[in-house]
Motif scaffolding. Structure first.
Motif, PDB file in Angstrom:
ATOM      1  N   SER A   1      14.952  41.952  34.041  1.00  0.00           N
ATOM      2  CA  SER A   1      13.585  41.774  33.550  1.00  0.00           C
ATOM      3  C   SER A   1      12.952  40.522  34.145  1.00  0.00           C
ATOM      4  O   SER A   1      11.778  40.529  34.527  1.00  0.00           O
TER       5      SER A   1
ATOM      6  N   GLN B   1      18.468  33.237  37.999  1.00  0.00           N
ATOM      7  CA  GLN B   1      17.687  34.195  37.225  1.00  0.00           C
ATOM      8  C   GLN B   1      18.457  34.655  35.990  1.00  0.00           C
ATOM      9  O   GLN B   1      17.855  34.940  34.951  1.00  0.00           O
TER      10      GLN B   1
ATOM     11  N   SER C   1       7.133  40.081  41.243  1.00  0.00           N
ATOM     12  CA  SER C   1       5.711  40.424  41.192  1.00  0.00           C
ATOM     13  C   SER C   1       4.854  39.187  41.454  1.00  0.00           C
ATOM     14  O   SER C   1       3.887  39.244  42.234  1.00  0.00           O
ATOM     15  N   TRP C   2       5.210  38.082  40.829  1.00  0.00           N
ATOM     16  CA  TRP C   2       4.441  36.848  41.018  1.00  0.00           C
ATOM     17  C   TRP C   2       4.592  36.308  42.438  1.00  0.00           C
ATOM     18  O   TRP C   2       3.666  35.724  42.981  1.00  0.00           O
TER      19      TRP C   2
ATOM     20  N   LYS D   1      12.079  41.168  37.833  1.00  0.00           N
ATOM     21  CA  LYS D   1      10.904  42.032  37.980  1.00  0.00           C
ATOM     22  C   LYS D   1       9.612  41.209  37.991  1.00  0.00           C
ATOM     23  O   LYS D   1       8.749  41.372  38.862  1.00  0.00           O
ATOM     24  N   HIS D   2       9.480  40.274  37.037  1.00  0.00           N
ATOM     25  CA  HIS D   2       8.258  39.478  36.943  1.00  0.00           C
ATOM     26  C   HIS D   2       8.193  38.427  38.048  1.00  0.00           C
ATOM     27  O   HIS D   2       7.119  38.196  38.625  1.00  0.00           O
TER      28      HIS D   2
ATOM     29  N   GLU E   1      -3.111  39.664  32.932  1.00  0.00           N
ATOM     30  CA  GLU E   1      -1.941  40.509  32.790  1.00  0.00           C
ATOM     31  C   GLU E   1      -1.001  40.256  33.954  1.00  0.00           C
ATOM     32  O   GLU E   1      -1.425  40.009  35.072  1.00  0.00           O
ATOM     33  N   ALA E   2       0.290  40.335  33.670  1.00  0.00           N
ATOM     34  CA  ALA E   2       1.285  40.107  34.713  1.00  0.00           C
ATOM     35  C   ALA E   2       2.344  41.206  34.688  1.00  0.00           C
ATOM     36  O   ALA E   2       2.608  41.797  33.667  1.00  0.00           O
TER      37      ALA E   2
ATOM     38  N   LEU F   1       7.916  33.626  29.982  1.00  0.00           N
ATOM     39  CA  LEU F   1       8.514  33.204  31.248  1.00  0.00           C
ATOM     40  C   LEU F   1       7.592  32.234  31.978  1.00  0.00           C
ATOM     41  O   LEU F   1       8.048  31.204  32.505  1.00  0.00           O
ATOM     42  N   ALA F   2       6.306  32.536  32.021  1.00  0.00           N
ATOM     43  CA  ALA F   2       5.356  31.631  32.671  1.00  0.00           C
ATOM     44  C   ALA F   2       5.345  30.273  31.980  1.00  0.00           C
ATOM     45  O   ALA F   2       5.329  29.223  32.636  1.00  0.00           O
TER      46      ALA F   2
ATOM     47  N   PRO G   1       6.283  38.133  29.856  1.00  0.00           N
ATOM     48  CA  PRO G   1       5.652  37.429  30.977  1.00  0.00           C
ATOM     49  C   PRO G   1       5.057  36.081  30.561  1.00  0.00           C
ATOM     50  O   PRO G   1       5.176  35.093  31.292  1.00  0.00           O
TER      51      PRO G   1
ATOM     52  N   VAL H   1      -1.652  33.569  32.346  1.00  0.00           N
ATOM     53  CA  VAL H   1      -0.711  34.511  31.763  1.00  0.00           C
ATOM     54  C   VAL H   1      -0.285  34.038  30.376  1.00  0.00           C
ATOM     55  O   VAL H   1      -0.236  34.811  29.418  1.00  0.00           O
TER      56      VAL H   1
END
Length: 234
Positions: free
Chosen positions: A195, A182, A202-203, A198-199, A233-234, A155-156, A152, A227
């Motif tokens: 993967s 993606q 969520s974001w 998924k994040h 936490e993410a 990625l951020a 996470p 993050v």
């Protein structure tokens, strides 16, 4: 998307800045143009390192793969950027593949002609070494990210970096103008599309980002920075 001619690319690229105008003209004279179609391969891993390339228009994906067939996206070269300088120096085989993203026009300078010029222009040799050092620092940072940051955070950090490079204001925040899927983000991260999705989803639900086809808009950059810093936490 900006476009360059050979003289603009040479004059504005870090590799050639501060050189005497007469030297810049000599470099421009060495360059020839080459056009690639969407998905056309410029070179593959193991090919002879016989040229330096500059992107005049379009984009080039730099990718590598594992023996098991997994592809990793290393970089995306944009108009005005130069690549292939390491192989230009040592003449050894290419360490990755280069593939056009859309119709692309390149400036090509052959190694033999360029090394002749390097022998006559030591300042140009110094600039080339500086660029190689910058690339090594970039690689070192990526290795540190993989070693010390969870997915996470990586990625951020990547999204924030893309926003710095390609961000444009929108009603929702900062839209990353570079089209990237993606799957391609997964390749940049060395992980699966699932993967990444998924994040991102969520974001999106938390209102930090907005998703559209091949684009991400950052709505809350502060949350993504938290993050990265490990404070959220993410």
């Amino acid at each position: 998307m900006p476009t360059f001619d050979k003289k603009q690319l040479i004059a504005t690229n870090y590799l050639f800045q501060d050189l005497d105008p007469a030297v810049l003209d000599q470099i421009v004279d060495l360059g020839v143009t080459r056009k690639l179609g969407d998905g056309e391969i410029l070179f593959q891993k193991g090919d002879d390192g016989d040229a330096l390339f500059g992107v005049l228009s379009g984009k080039v994906r730099i990718v590598t793969g594992s023996p098991g067939g997994k592809e990793v996206l290393l970089n995306i070269m944009e108009p005005g950027e130069v690549f292939g300088e390491i192989a230009l120096l040592d003449g050894l085989p290419r360490t990755a593949d280069a593939v056009a993203m859309g119709v692309t026009e390149l400036m090509v300078i052959r190694r033999g002609q360029f090394t002749d010029l390097l022998e006559r222009q030591p300042r140009l040799a110094v600039h080339l070494l500086q660029l190689v050092c910058a690339r090594l620092r970039w690689v070192s940072e990526r290795i540190e990210d993989v070693a010390f940051l969870a997915l996470p955070a990586r990625l951020a950090k990547r999204l924030l970096g893309l926003a710095d490079l390609y961000g444009e204001p929108s009603d929702l925040g900062t839209r990353i103008a570079l089209p990237i899927s993606q799957s391609e983000l997964g390749q940049l991260m060395g992980t699966s599309r699932e993967s990444i999705n998924k994040h991102l989803q969520s974001w999106r639900r938390q209102g930090w980002i907005e998703l559209e086809r091949r684009h991400v808009t950052i709505r809350d950059a502060d949350r993504l920075r938290e993050v990265v810093d490990g404070n959220l936490e993410a």
